[in-house]
Design a protein around this motif. Structure first.
Motif, PDB file in Angstrom:
ATOM      1  N   ASP A   1       0.831  -1.209   0.000  1.00 41.31           N
ATOM      2  CA  ASP A   1       0.000   0.000   0.000  1.00 41.31           C
ATOM      3  C   ASP A   1       0.864   1.256   0.000  1.00 41.31           C
ATOM      4  O   ASP A   1       0.509   2.262  -0.631  1.00 41.31           O
ATOM      5  N   LYS A   2       1.989   1.207   0.708  1.00 41.06           N
ATOM      6  CA  LYS A   2       2.876   2.371   0.759  1.00 41.06           C
ATOM      7  C   LYS A   2       3.497   2.637  -0.616  1.00 41.06           C
ATOM      8  O   LYS A   2       3.587   3.785  -1.049  1.00 41.06           O
ATOM      9  N   ILE A   3       3.920   1.564  -1.292  1.00 38.25           N
ATOM     10  CA  ILE A   3       4.488   1.738  -2.629  1.00 38.25           C
ATOM     11  C   ILE A   3       3.440   2.303  -3.586  1.00 38.25           C
ATOM     12  O   ILE A   3       3.727   3.186  -4.402  1.00 38.25           O
ATOM     13  N   GLN A   4       2.211   1.803  -3.464  1.00 38.53           N
ATOM     14  CA  GLN A   4       1.146   2.317  -4.328  1.00 38.53           C
ATOM     15  C   GLN A   4       0.905   3.798  -4.066  1.00 38.53           C
ATOM     16  O   GLN A   4       0.707   4.585  -5.002  1.00 38.53           O
ATOM     17  N   ALA A   5       0.944   4.193  -2.792  1.00 33.31           N
ATOM     18  CA  ALA A   5       0.743   5.604  -2.448  1.00 33.31           C
ATOM     19  C   ALA A   5       1.862   6.471  -3.022  1.00 33.31           C
ATOM     20  O   ALA A   5       1.608   7.583  -3.509  1.00 33.31           O
ATOM     21  N   ILE A   6       3.093   5.958  -2.978  1.00 29.66           N
ATOM     22  CA  ILE A   6       4.223   6.705  -3.544  1.00 29.66           C
ATOM     23  C   ILE A   6       4.051   6.856  -5.054  1.00 29.66           C
ATOM     24  O   ILE A   6       4.226   7.941  -5.619  1.00 29.66           O
ATOM     25  N   GLU A   7       3.688   5.759  -5.714  1.00 35.36           N
ATOM     26  CA  GLU A   7       3.532   5.781  -7.167  1.00 35.36           C
ATOM     27  C   GLU A   7       2.380   6.689  -7.593  1.00 35.36           C
ATOM     28  O   GLU A   7       2.445   7.348  -8.631  1.00 35.36           O
ATOM     29  N   ASP A   8       1.336   6.726  -6.773  1.00 31.66           N
ATOM     30  CA  ASP A   8       0.201   7.604  -7.074  1.00 31.66           C
ATOM     31  C   ASP A   8       0.574   9.074  -6.941  1.00 31.66           C
ATOM     32  O   ASP A   8      -0.056   9.944  -7.554  1.00 31.66           O
ATOM     33  N   THR A   9       1.589   9.355  -6.129  1.00 32.37           N
ATOM     34  CA  THR A   9       1.998  10.744  -5.882  1.00 32.37           C
ATOM     35  C   THR A   9       3.124  11.171  -6.815  1.00 32.37           C
ATOM     36  O   THR A   9       3.082  12.253  -7.400  1.00 32.37           O
TER      37      THR A   9
END
Length: 301
Positions: free
Chosen positions: A195-203
């Motif tokens: 989830d953290k990686i997804q949040a980084i990629e989304d940003t």
């Protein structure tokens, strides 16, 4: 900082408790005045030790390597501090009157103090030494009237300081290693890593981190970088050109995908996460091209 949350010089009540490893249950254990006094001293000693550390208070960084003691605190509502927040909010607990029967199941012990303004603090300590002397039963002796005699009772040993102190607002960390064991940080970080990686990629929309996301739960150190990066509110301002320039200095090779996003080589994935977590920098003081550096320990000034 701690002094604004509780007055340890005006303690009105003290409770002692333990947590069991097998089921996570919390209990108070009845104590006498001498024990309460010793627990007050432990609390005061921990506060004094923290206040004696040089430097300003700094917010806890989950990806930091705390090789030396620092004045570190963490907001109690931090997602990785749920164990301590739950303990602080536990309220009234049942008494455990048969402590010796559970000695090898004790995960940690704690002291809850309340000052004369009804403000609370909880000190927590991993129970390593506390239960260590139990195995020495019938091997411990005391001197009475110039004569040595065996102590037949079950004996426990209090430590000098607590590993962490919990208040209504914050968690103050004296021992990072023990704190991580008590809070099971490694497992919690791994569970949220995707989830953290997804949040980084989304940003950071110009990076493709899909390959990292699929395997990050198996890489604890990289997962910690991801947790740290994701909570950095400045990543929304990260610039592609600056990342490409620094990546080049550190040998990180990108290819541009059909989507227009940048994807690094597999062997560079950990390097890229370190770069995004501000753990890679380039220094050129002699105007000779300089050298790349990696910082596992850092302190913002």
């Amino acid at each position: 900082m701690i002094e604004n949350e509780i007055d340890i010089g005006s303690i009105a009540s003290v409770n002692f408790g333990i947590a069991l490893r097998s089921n996570g249950n919390l209990y108070f254990v009845p104590t006498d005045a001498g024990m309460k006094g010793a627990l007050k001293e432990m609390i005061a000693g921990t506060v004094a030790t923290l206040n004696a550390v040089e430097g300003d208070w700094q917010a806890y960084d989950i990806s930091e390597d705390y090789g030396q003691r620092r004045r570190v605190y963490c907001n109690r509502n931090n997602e990785y501090m749920a164990v301590f927040s739950t303990l602080f909010d536990a309220g009234a607990l049942d008494d455990l009157t048969n402590l010796p029967d559970h000695v090898y199941d004790i995960e940690y012990y704690f002291a809850e103090i309340t000052d004369n303004q009804d403000r609370r603090m909880v000190g927590v300590r991993k129970a390593t030494q506390f239960k260590g002397t139990v195995k020495a039963k019938n091997r411990l002796v005391r001197m009475t009237n110039d004569t040595l005699s065996i102590i037949e009772d079950t004996v426990f040993k209090l430590d000098n300081e607590f590993d962490v102190l919990i208040t209504d607002a914050n968690i103050y960390i004296l021992s990072d290693a023990k704190m991580q064991q008590l809070a099971d940080i490694t497992s919690r970080v791994a569970a949220t890593a995707k989830d953290k990686i997804q949040a980084i990629e989304d940003t950071i929309t110009f990076l493709d981190l899909s390959r990292i996301k699929e395997k990050i739960a198996k890489h604890p150190r990289v997962a910690r970088y991801a947790a740290s990066i994701a909570q950095n509110h400045l990543i929304v301002n990260f610039q592609r050109a600056k990342i490409e320039t620094l990546a080049l200095q550190h040998g990180i090779v990108f290819k541009e995908l059909d989507t227009g996003k940048l994807q690094c080589r597999v062997q560079d994935e950990a390097k890229l996460m370190e770069l995004l977590d501000a753990r890679r920098y380039h220094l050129d003081l002699a105007d000779n091209g300089g050298d790349p550096y990696r910082a596992t320990g850092r302190q913002k000034v």
